[in-house]
Scaffold this motif. Structure first.
Motif, PDB file in Angstrom:
ATOM      1  N   PRO A   1       0.800  -1.232   0.000  1.00  0.00           N
ATOM      2  CA  PRO A   1       0.000   0.000   0.000  1.00  0.00           C
ATOM      3  C   PRO A   1       0.835   1.287   0.000  1.00  0.00           C
ATOM      4  O   PRO A   1       0.468   2.254  -0.680  1.00  0.00           O
ATOM      5  CB  PRO A   1      -0.841  -0.127   1.278  1.00  0.00           C
ATOM      6  N   GLU A   2       1.949   1.329   0.719  1.00  0.00           N
ATOM      7  CA  GLU A   2       2.780   2.528   0.711  1.00  0.00           C
ATOM      8  C   GLU A   2       3.439   2.738  -0.656  1.00  0.00           C
ATOM      9  O   GLU A   2       3.473   3.854  -1.167  1.00  0.00           O
ATOM     10  CB  GLU A   2       3.867   2.459   1.789  1.00  0.00           C
ATOM     11  N   GLU A   3       3.941   1.678  -1.230  1.00  0.00           N
ATOM     12  CA  GLU A   3       4.568   1.792  -2.550  1.00  0.00           C
ATOM     13  C   GLU A   3       3.533   2.193  -3.607  1.00  0.00           C
ATOM     14  O   GLU A   3       3.840   2.986  -4.507  1.00  0.00           O
ATOM     15  CB  GLU A   3       5.241   0.475  -2.941  1.00  0.00           C
ATOM     16  N   PHE A   4       2.332   1.670  -3.495  1.00  0.00           N
ATOM     17  CA  PHE A   4       1.269   2.040  -4.425  1.00  0.00           C
ATOM     18  C   PHE A   4       0.938   3.524  -4.286  1.00  0.00           C
ATOM     19  O   PHE A   4       0.793   4.233  -5.287  1.00  0.00           O
ATOM     20  CB  PHE A   4       0.017   1.184  -4.204  1.00  0.00           C
ATOM     21  N   ALA A   5       0.828   4.001  -3.045  1.00  0.00           N
ATOM     22  CA  ALA A   5       0.556   5.424  -2.830  1.00  0.00           C
ATOM     23  C   ALA A   5       1.683   6.279  -3.419  1.00  0.00           C
ATOM     24  O   ALA A   5       1.427   7.328  -4.021  1.00  0.00           O
ATOM     25  CB  ALA A   5       0.380   5.712  -1.338  1.00  0.00           C
ATOM     26  N   LEU A   6       2.921   5.850  -3.259  1.00  0.00           N
ATOM     27  CA  LEU A   6       4.049   6.569  -3.846  1.00  0.00           C
ATOM     28  C   LEU A   6       3.938   6.568  -5.365  1.00  0.00           C
ATOM     29  O   LEU A   6       4.136   7.603  -6.016  1.00  0.00           O
ATOM     30  CB  LEU A   6       5.378   5.950  -3.407  1.00  0.00           C
ATOM     31  N   ALA A   7       3.615   5.421  -5.957  1.00  0.00           N
ATOM     32  CA  ALA A   7       3.456   5.348  -7.411  1.00  0.00           C
ATOM     33  C   ALA A   7       2.391   6.325  -7.888  1.00  0.00           C
ATOM     34  O   ALA A   7       2.591   7.056  -8.869  1.00  0.00           O
ATOM     35  CB  ALA A   7       3.102   3.923  -7.839  1.00  0.00           C
ATOM     36  N   MET A   8       1.267   6.378  -7.186  1.00  0.00           N
ATOM     37  CA  MET A   8       0.188   7.265  -7.589  1.00  0.00           C
ATOM     38  C   MET A   8       0.569   8.733  -7.374  1.00  0.00           C
ATOM     39  O   MET A   8       0.188   9.593  -8.164  1.00  0.00           O
ATOM     40  CB  MET A   8      -1.105   6.904  -6.854  1.00  0.00           C
ATOM     41  N   PHE A   9       1.341   9.026  -6.332  1.00  0.00           N
ATOM     42  CA  PHE A   9       1.851  10.382  -6.132  1.00  0.00           C
ATOM     43  C   PHE A   9       2.741  10.776  -7.317  1.00  0.00           C
ATOM     44  O   PHE A   9       2.611  11.871  -7.873  1.00  0.00           O
ATOM     45  CB  PHE A   9       2.646  10.482  -4.819  1.00  0.00           C
ATOM     46  N   LEU A  10       3.651   9.890  -7.699  1.00  0.00           N
ATOM     47  CA  LEU A  10       4.561  10.171  -8.814  1.00  0.00           C
ATOM     48  C   LEU A  10       3.779  10.339 -10.121  1.00  0.00           C
ATOM     49  O   LEU A  10       4.092  11.231 -10.926  1.00  0.00           O
ATOM     50  CB  LEU A  10       5.595   9.052  -8.945  1.00  0.00           C
ATOM     51  N   ILE A  11       2.769   9.516 -10.331  1.00  0.00           N
ATOM     52  CA  ILE A  11       1.929   9.646 -11.517  1.00  0.00           C
ATOM     53  C   ILE A  11       1.217  10.988 -11.513  1.00  0.00           C
ATOM     54  O   ILE A  11       1.173  11.689 -12.535  1.00  0.00           O
ATOM     55  CB  ILE A  11       0.931   8.469 -11.611  1.00  0.00           C
ATOM     56  N   SER A  12       0.669  11.372 -10.379  1.00  0.00           N
ATOM     57  CA  SER A  12      -0.021  12.670 -10.275  1.00  0.00           C
ATOM     58  C   SER A  12       0.928  13.811 -10.593  1.00  0.00           C
ATOM     59  O   SER A  12       0.579  14.745 -11.324  1.00  0.00           O
ATOM     60  CB  SER A  12      -0.592  12.869  -8.869  1.00  0.00           C
ATOM     61  N   MET A  13       2.134  13.730 -10.055  1.00  0.00           N
ATOM     62  CA  MET A  13       3.142  14.761 -10.288  1.00  0.00           C
ATOM     63  C   MET A  13       3.483  14.824 -11.784  1.00  0.00           C
ATOM     64  O   MET A  13       3.539  15.904 -12.369  1.00  0.00           O
ATOM     65  CB  MET A  13       4.387  14.440  -9.454  1.00  0.00           C
ATOM     66  N   ALA A  14       3.674  13.668 -12.412  1.00  0.00           N
ATOM     67  CA  ALA A  14       4.027  13.623 -13.832  1.00  0.00           C
ATOM     68  C   ALA A  14       2.871  14.111 -14.708  1.00  0.00           C
ATOM     69  O   ALA A  14       3.101  14.749 -15.736  1.00  0.00           O
ATOM     70  CB  ALA A  14       4.440  12.209 -14.219  1.00  0.00           C
ATOM     71  N   ARG A  15       1.659  13.819 -14.318  1.00  0.00           N
ATOM     72  CA  ARG A  15       0.505  14.278 -15.100  1.00  0.00           C
ATOM     73  C   ARG A  15       0.367  15.787 -15.033  1.00  0.00           C
ATOM     74  O   ARG A  15      -0.007  16.428 -16.021  1.00  0.00           O
ATOM     75  CB  ARG A  15      -0.781  13.625 -14.598  1.00  0.00           C
ATOM     76  N   LYS A  16       0.688  16.372 -13.903  1.00  0.00           N
ATOM     77  CA  LYS A  16       0.545  17.822 -13.731  1.00  0.00           C
ATOM     78  C   LYS A  16       1.706  18.599 -14.341  1.00  0.00           C
ATOM     79  O   LYS A  16       1.509  19.661 -14.908  1.00  0.00           O
ATOM     80  CB  LYS A  16       0.428  18.158 -12.248  1.00  0.00           C
ATOM     81  N   GLU A  17       2.912  18.065 -14.184  1.00  0.00           N
ATOM     82  CA  GLU A  17       4.097  18.844 -14.532  1.00  0.00           C
ATOM     83  C   GLU A  17       4.940  18.230 -15.649  1.00  0.00           C
ATOM     84  O   GLU A  17       5.963  18.784 -16.017  1.00  0.00           O
ATOM     85  CB  GLU A  17       4.960  19.024 -13.277  1.00  0.00           C
ATOM     86  N   GLY A  18       4.529  17.094 -16.154  1.00  0.00           N
ATOM     87  CA  GLY A  18       5.279  16.413 -17.200  1.00  0.00           C
ATOM     88  C   GLY A  18       6.187  15.346 -16.613  1.00  0.00           C
ATOM     89  O   GLY A  18       6.669  15.475 -15.488  1.00  0.00           O
TER      90      GLY A  18
END
Length: 158
Positions: A122-139
């Motif tokens: 669950p922590e790694e998944f949350a990190l993955a989704m955080f990174l995806i969110s960051m990449a979607r917003k900022e490239g």
């Protein structure tokens, strides 16, 4: 006689919940996440005098409690309430919905699978989704090559 509409059923069961999840993600994001990425030792409330680093646990985690709870909900919806890890196949399905290029998602996976066991807890998944969110917003160019200490899930430190 009951009619069956498989396309509509699929949309209601899968597409609309996923759309709502992405909309919530966009609403929850604010400038604090960008500031915290640049200044990870600052308290998540934005108070510059309330440093959250202590010598025992290191810097606070970049994934805030609200986001963690949201991604936990997704994790357990996909994997079931008793799941300890999400398989690569299940994670791929969720991550592909982001619309990011495969190269970016590959980098996200490499960063998020901190213990390199081929699955996300669950922590790694949350990190993955955080990174995806960051990449979607900022490239996808904003994805780090190496995880900063504040990005490493608390259970993986040490």
């Amino acid at each position: 006689m009951q009619l069956s509409f498989p396309v509509m059923d699929n949309c209601l069961a899968n597409d609309i919940p996923q759309l709502l999840m992405w909309l919530q993600e966009g609403e929850a994001a604010d400038s604090r996440s960008r500031t915290r990425a640049l200044e990870p030792d600052i308290d998540p409330t934005g108070n510059p005098f309330a440093a959250t680093t202590d010598n025992a646990s290191g810097p606070s985690w970049i994934v805030d409690a609200t986001s963690k709870a949201r991604w936990d909900n997704t994790f357990y919806t996909v994997c079931g309430n008793d799941a300890a890890a999400m398989s690569g196949a299940k994670a791929r399905s969720v991550m592909m919905e982001s619309g990011l290029p495969v190269e970016a998602l590959s980098k996200v996976w490499s960063l998020a699978d901190v213990d390199k066991d081929g699955a996300l807890d669950p922590e790694e998944f949350a990190l993955a989704m955080f990174l995806i969110s960051m990449a979607r917003k900022e490239g996808s160019g904003v994805l780090p090559d190496v995880l900063p200490d504040s990005y490493i899930p608390p259970s993986k430190r040490g």
